[in-house]
Design a protein around this motif. Structure first.
Motif, short mmCIF file in Angstrom:
data_model
loop_
_atom_site.label_atom_id
_atom_site.label_comp_id
_atom_site.label_asym_id
_atom_site.label_seq_id
_atom_site.Cartn_x
_atom_site.Cartn_y
_atom_site.Cartn_z
N ASN A 23 -27.71 43.68 -64.65
CA ASN A 23 -28.34 42.59 -65.41
C ASN A 23 -29.77 42.96 -65.80
O ASN A 23 -30.22 42.65 -66.90
CB ASN A 23 -28.34 41.29 -64.59
N LYS A 26 -29.70 45.49 -68.64
CA LYS A 26 -29.32 44.79 -69.87
C LYS A 26 -30.52 44.01 -70.43
O LYS A 26 -30.80 44.05 -71.63
CB LYS A 26 -28.15 43.84 -69.60
N ARG A 27 -31.23 43.32 -69.55
CA ARG A 27 -32.42 42.54 -69.97
C ARG A 27 -33.47 43.48 -70.54
O ARG A 27 -34.09 43.19 -71.58
CB ARG A 27 -32.96 41.77 -68.76
N CYS A 28 -33.69 44.62 -69.90
CA CYS A 28 -34.67 45.59 -70.39
C CYS A 28 -34.31 46.06 -71.80
O CYS A 28 -35.18 46.11 -72.68
CB CYS A 28 -34.76 46.80 -69.46
N LYS A 29 -33.07 46.40 -72.00
CA LYS A 29 -32.62 46.89 -73.30
C LYS A 29 -32.79 45.82 -74.37
O LYS A 29 -33.30 46.10 -75.47
CB LYS A 29 -31.16 47.33 -73.22
N GLU A 30 -32.40 44.59 -74.07
CA GLU A 30 -32.53 43.50 -75.04
C GLU A 30 -33.99 43.30 -75.43
O GLU A 30 -34.31 43.15 -76.61
CB GLU A 30 -31.96 42.20 -74.45
N ILE A 31 -34.88 43.28 -74.46
CA ILE A 31 -36.31 43.07 -74.73
C ILE A 31 -36.88 44.24 -75.51
O ILE A 31 -37.63 44.05 -76.48
CB ILE A 31 -37.10 42.85 -73.42
N LEU A 33 -35.41 46.29 -77.57
CA LEU A 33 -34.95 46.27 -78.95
C LEU A 33 -35.59 45.13 -79.74
O LEU A 33 -35.95 45.29 -80.90
CB LEU A 33 -33.42 46.18 -78.99
N LEU A 34 -35.76 43.99 -79.10
CA LEU A 34 -36.41 42.86 -79.75
C LEU A 34 -37.88 43.16 -80.04
O LEU A 34 -38.37 42.94 -81.14
CB LEU A 34 -36.29 41.61 -78.86
N THR A 95 -39.44 43.25 -65.70
CA THR A 95 -38.86 43.77 -66.94
C THR A 95 -39.92 44.47 -67.78
O THR A 95 -39.68 45.57 -68.29
CB THR A 95 -38.20 42.62 -67.73
N ASN A 99 -39.91 48.44 -68.70
CA ASN A 99 -39.91 48.82 -70.11
C ASN A 99 -41.08 49.75 -70.44
O ASN A 99 -40.92 50.68 -71.24
CB ASN A 99 -39.89 47.60 -71.01
#
Length: 123
Positions: A23, A26-31, A33-34, A95, A99
């Protein structure tokens, strides 16, 4: 023996441990990319670090280190505080810090790639 005696505290299961790590990643990747849409560009994913370096005469690594320092100090303050922080606050700080380390990985790779290209062109 204190509160850490066998049986007094519920142990972290492998399943929960794996789920928490997955999780978090996944949160790191989402942030990442955003945030890239906000701070990067189509032609330079490291735009802010490269521009900051050009403006200050420092390296992109040094610029990232300065950005990351704020988060490092904040995490240490939370760790050493007697105050209770909710999981949302911890998630945000952790996170962000992960990152910055991932961005450092990319910057180190980019610097190495450029150095090797220059060396092969000059040999």
């Amino acid at each position: 023996m204190g509160p850490y005696r066998e049986g007094k505290r519920k142990k972290m299961s492998n399943t929960l441990f794996t789920q928490l790590i997955e999780n978090q990643l996944k949160r790191c990747k989402e942030i990442l990319l955003l945030k890239n849409e906000e701070y990067g560009s189509e032609t330079d994913r490291l735009h802010n670090f490269n521009v900051g370096a050009a403006m200050t005469g420092k390296t992109p690594k040094e610029i990232l280190g300065g950005f990351m320092l704020k988060h490092t100090v904040s995490i240490y303050d939370m760790i050493n505080s007697k105050e209770h922080f909710d999981i949302k606050q911890w998630n945000e700080k952790i996170t962000d810090h992960i990152n910055y380390l991932l961005l450092l990985k990319v910057i180190v790779y980019d610097e190495t790639r450029k150095r090797l290209e220059n060396e092969s062109e000059n040999s």
